[in-house]
Design a protein around this motif. Sequence first.
Motif: not given
Length: 249
Positions: A108-131
Amino acid sequence: MGEFRLAVTQPIFEHNFLGLMLTIVIQGKRVFIKDMAYYLFPAPGEKAQIAASLGGGEEPNNPTVIPFDMLKQFHFTFLIRHPRRSVPSYWRCCIPPLREVSGFDYFLPSEMGYEELVKFLDWAIERGLVDKDRLTVVDADDLLDNPEAMIRKYCERTGLAFDPGMLKWNDADQEHAKKLFAKWNGFHDDALSNRELKGRTHAQKTLTVEAENQDWEAKYGKEAQKIIRETVDANIPFYEYLKQYCIKV
């Protein structure tokens, strides 16, 4: 790295994850978890809500299935690999003969996970989970080119004491890993067949698009080549976005 996998039955997930959290709290240990951001999010088309085993319900501005207070307890780091290498590698695990070992009989191409990784990284930055100024993003190619320097840098970023033994594993380590990886047979064969993480002796060769297509068609067939190419091309922008944050040595 610093991710979780939720693609398991609810009782197993609840036992493993909550047991891990309890161990962290009681024993004061740091526990390393490596998995895919893809499984931090609800299945495509489903509404974002907290996993039932973690309390259920909805949290404002939380697109994941993990409570925000729980996510705050983790130091998130990120491991990436160029799609031109990860996609064919995953495809190979979904076809004979590895399919009989891995148990994966579809891709399943959708399972590669790159899009979700970007989504999580951006959200984590926004919410202060990562600097954003102290992100720890590691490219697999950089790691394989210079293992010790990259692991040293990783330890520096995460507050761990570097030990040369991190780059080697003995028979006991090997047996322990085999038991843990048994659920994912076929995906970790290279690591399990070695005893240390060695640097490459030559530079990774990058082929042209035409050469890649020819190589994939020769190995997997014309239809497979088309799917691999489309999946690679769809994920390169996400990879390149993540690449900008990679640590350097």
